[in-house]
Design an enzyme around this catalytic site. Structure first.
Site, PDB file in Angstrom:
ATOM      1  N   GLY A   1      73.372  50.319  16.705  1.00 30.31           N
ATOM      2  CA  GLY A   1      74.930  50.278  16.462  1.00 30.31           C
ATOM      3  C   GLY A   1      75.696  49.036  16.751  1.00 30.31           C
ATOM      4  O   GLY A   1      75.446  48.478  17.550  1.00 30.31           O
TER       5      GLY A   1
ATOM      6  N   THR B   1      75.418  47.035  23.809  1.00 31.89           N
ATOM      7  CA  THR B   1      75.881  48.509  23.358  1.00 31.89           C
ATOM      8  C   THR B   1      76.990  48.853  23.924  1.00 31.89           C
ATOM      9  O   THR B   1      77.458  48.555  25.184  1.00 31.89           O
ATOM     10  CB  THR B   1      74.650  49.590  24.195  1.00 31.89           C
ATOM     11  OG1 THR B   1      75.128  50.927  24.060  1.00 31.89           O
ATOM     12  CG2 THR B   1      74.394  49.284  25.399  1.00 31.89           C
TER      13      THR B   1
ATOM     14  N   ASP C   1      77.997  51.663  24.375  1.00 27.86           N
ATOM     15  CA  ASP C   1      77.745  53.063  25.450  1.00 27.86           C
ATOM     16  C   ASP C   1      77.669  52.228  27.007  1.00 27.86           C
ATOM     17  O   ASP C   1      77.590  53.371  27.690  1.00 27.86           O
ATOM     18  CB  ASP C   1      76.469  53.662  25.174  1.00 27.86           C
ATOM     19  CG  ASP C   1      76.522  54.395  23.937  1.00 27.86           C
ATOM     20  OD1 ASP C   1      77.795  54.667  23.348  1.00 27.86           O
ATOM     21  OD2 ASP C   1      75.806  54.819  22.907  1.00 27.86           O
TER      22      ASP C   1
ATOM     23  N   MET D   1      83.381  57.467  21.661  1.00 25.59           N
ATOM     24  CA  MET D   1      82.079  57.413  21.791  1.00 25.59           C
ATOM     25  C   MET D   1      81.446  57.741  23.071  1.00 25.59           C
ATOM     26  O   MET D   1      82.221  57.086  24.373  1.00 25.59           O
ATOM     27  CB  MET D   1      81.457  56.141  21.095  1.00 25.59           C
ATOM     28  CG  MET D   1      81.692  56.052  19.642  1.00 25.59           C
ATOM     29  SD  MET D   1      80.723  54.757  19.042  1.00 25.59           S
ATOM     30  CE  MET D   1      80.529  55.172  17.156  1.00 25.59           C
ATOM     31  N   GLY D   2      80.186  57.825  23.161  1.00 24.72           N
ATOM     32  CA  GLY D   2      79.607  58.123  24.581  1.00 24.72           C
ATOM     33  C   GLY D   2      78.587  59.431  24.637  1.00 24.72           C
ATOM     34  O   GLY D   2      79.410  60.478  25.015  1.00 24.72           O
TER      35      GLY D   2
ATOM     36  N   ARG E   1      84.320  50.569  18.071  1.00 28.39           N
ATOM     37  CA  ARG E   1      82.935  49.886  18.361  1.00 28.39           C
ATOM     38  C   ARG E   1      82.966  48.253  17.514  1.00 28.39           C
ATOM     39  O   ARG E   1      82.386  47.453  18.000  1.00 28.39           O
ATOM     40  CB  ARG E   1      81.761  50.529  18.198  1.00 28.39           C
ATOM     41  CG  ARG E   1      81.415  50.704  16.775  1.00 28.39           C
ATOM     42  CD  ARG E   1      80.029  51.463  16.787  1.00 28.39           C
ATOM     43  NE  ARG E   1      79.699  51.529  15.194  1.00 28.39           N
ATOM     44  CZ  ARG E   1      78.288  52.203  15.000  1.00 28.39           C
ATOM     45  NH1 ARG E   1      78.051  52.981  15.828  1.00 28.39           N
ATOM     46  NH2 ARG E   1      78.027  52.155  13.608  1.00 28.39           N
TER      47      ARG E   1
END
Lengths: 402, 402
Positions: free
Chosen positions: A11, A137, A139, A183-184, A290
């Protein structure tokens, strides 16, 4: 030395191109490699021989590349499977054809696993090619680092949106809940970071099992006490049995991960159905978080760029392979923030998911501890001075679209 | 003269507080009024006597107020109905109790109707109170103006997100559609503005009836020709018979408007069901677009502030009532952009919905004309220099929460 190859995977982030810019610029400052070749669409394009020569990118374009969000080389979700000798041999063939000695791979933990697997395979097969990882990332779930490039900017945007939408929500008196979804999937770093804004009433993380009754009781309590309840939920929030609050099982992202989304809508409906509030507002950050180029953290952009420089500089050592560069964990969260760069074996970065420390998570969905806030706060500091054109930050034309 | 009262109504914007700051600052520069009183939660709070004294707000706080999104006085959706004498008399009672001669109302077209109705009522009832409107709306649907304060910043954020998510989308090669949903119930200004970014493949507006087959044919064509289709849809997009692409009939916003949302999800599912692409990504801008303090247009913030100044300055004329200030329509879209301020009767601002001119809308959902782009482009120019604190733009504590 011959040439080097750099590719991006997974991503996109707001600063993954800053790492790319670092590799390109480092080679202009010290031309260790004859050419810097960009692999188009990650390993997939490299296997197909799709390369773009980045060696002489003008300095001004490098500056604009640093502030261009998303993956300027294009990305892929193709994973080089361990033991897939055909792919490995094909990759080495392409590298040979272009006289490439070293490949830099900018990606998340799947990509760091690719770096690990390729360097192992090369060692086992007497192949001199080298592989170096640069992490990214949103994340923030890689293990041996303080944080991952890309995460601070996503966290900054998430905080900006949290604060702005909280002000919007607070302008009303009517009974209503607000649910922001970030997100996550397996780690709640991004959702938890929103607490820096001071605006979050309740926080739902993948790390803290969801209990419908306990959650609704907290919503009721907040509404009773303050007339408001602003909730942040990580897309990967789930019940104790592992069932996601929302999941679309009909789609997956090519890595056999479920494609998530809709946790916020599920929560809003749950609250309305329980009669706690007659209505709710849902805001899903998903893609907007993101790859934003209007909310980059200066800390993040600087570190991502410097990690690109660092990877290139360390790779001048002919023994440097199967390694990933990163920002080392802080020893003391109370000390003034200072990034310390290091390199470690790719295997340590790959395939582990770092979750939020359990001791940082407050009970009853009440957010995160002061220690967690001291971890997050310095990461979102600073705003890069962006080059604007016609009211929008300038961006480069992606190399995969030229 | 006595005091003045200022209140905000309707949906918040990124710059509605800049207009409030203008009124406050103007009275510091020329204290026509003894006190500047803020009405908390619009007309609803005023009727309840909830006022906040803004007269001596420090200059630094005024600067931060200008960059604070949402309605710092709180807002409401309560509409003073024509003929509701009880409410009107109660309002005059409150104004009398606080020695208020003039009320400034910052709001959308419902609020401008309130200004119109109150000034008519005052004239008919021998009441000397005066009422002045300052427009705002992200929907940009007021009739006699070039554009409404709030819209340019929403358009700037929408363009930022469009460009960033388009870059994110373009990083992939897999067949997939992207659907961005913006606010815009009856007029597609915000959705249409996204075309400034140059990133929109297909555009769905309330003004252009939705035809499923014609739309899907265009999606198929874009996917065939370019392998991609980036769609922007206004929440109010509808079929020829008036049926919205998505509507939740179970809720309304207090004005008996349907609460919309989900048009993008509907489109994505329609495309997937038609077998044109196996998957799609949806991004809903909803709340994040209208109250952002990280994407204000400098043109917008300046104009909103100056309209606040202008309203205050014009109100020194004791005959000035039932009037609304605004930015006059441009005579020539090719000339360098220059805002020209004017004031007109509130009745001309109220209760008409200005839609996108039909001649600006290209057939087959292909976006908008060059003329439309020349209209939109200057509005999103410029970035205010924001005061940051700890990585986020500083904001004032809303007056309705003090």
């Amino acid at each position: 030395m011959g040439n080097c190859l750099v590719a991006q995977s997974g991503g996109p982030t707001a600063v993954i191109n800053a790492s790319l810019a670092g590799v390109i610029r480092a080679n202009q400052l010290n031309p260790v490699y004859g050419r810097v070749l960009g692999g188009i669409h990650g390993i997939e394009g490299v296997l197909a021989g799709r390369l773009f020569d980045l060696t002489d990118l003008p300095a001004r374009e490098i500056e604009v590349l640093k502030q261009t969000p998303s993956s300027a080389l294009g990305t892929c979700r193709y994973k080089l499977k361990r033991g897939n000798d055909a792919d490995y041999r094909r990759l080495v063939e392409v590298m040979d054809a272009h006289d490439v000695d070293v490949m830099f791979y900018i990606g998340g933990n799947d990509s760091m696993d690719t770096v690990d697997a390729l360097s192992e395979w090369a060692a086992a097969n007497g192949c001199a090619k080298r592989f170096v990882g640069i992490p990214k990332t949103v994340d923030n779930d890689l293990v041996p680092v303080d944080h991952c490039p890309g995460f601070p900017s996503a966290a900054k945007l998430a905080n900006l949106v949290t604060h702005a939408t909280r002000l919007d929500y607070d302008a009303y008196e009517r009974p209503e809940v607000f649910v922001l979804e970030t997100m996550g999937r397996d780690a709640g770093w991004l959702a938890a970071s929103c607490c820096v804004s001071g605006d979050v009433d309740l926080l739902l993380l993948p790390e803290a099992p969801f209990d419908r009754d306990a959650f609704l009781a907290q919503v009721q309590r907040k509404m009773d006490e303050t007339g408001a309840c602003y909730i942040v939920v990580s897309e990967g929030a789930r019940y104790a049995d592992g069932t996601y609050l929302a999941a679309d099982d009909t789609a997956n992202d090519g890595f056999a991960h479920a494609v998530l989304g809709g946790a916020a809508l599920t929560l809003k409906q749950m609250i309305v159905d329980a009669g706690i509030a007659p209505r709710g507002v849902v805001q899903d950050l998903s893609r907007a978080a993101r790859s934003s180029n209007f909310a980059q953290s200066l800390v993040d952009m600087t570190e991502a760029y410097e990690l690109g420089l660092s990877a290139h500089m360390r790779s001048a050592d002919p023994a440097f392979t199967g390694m990933v560069v990163g920002v080392a964990p802080r020893a003391d969260l109370d000390a003034p923030y200072e990034a310390r760069f290091f390199a470690g074996p790719a295997g340590e970065f790959a395939n582990y998911v770092r979750q939020l420390p359990a001791e940082w998570i407050l009970p009853d969905y009440q957010g995160v501890s002061d220690e967690a806030l001291r971890y997050f706060a310095p990461l979102i500091e600073g705003e890069p001075k962006l080059v604007y054109e016609h009211g929008l930050p300038a961006t480069v034309v992606p190399f995969n679209r030229r």
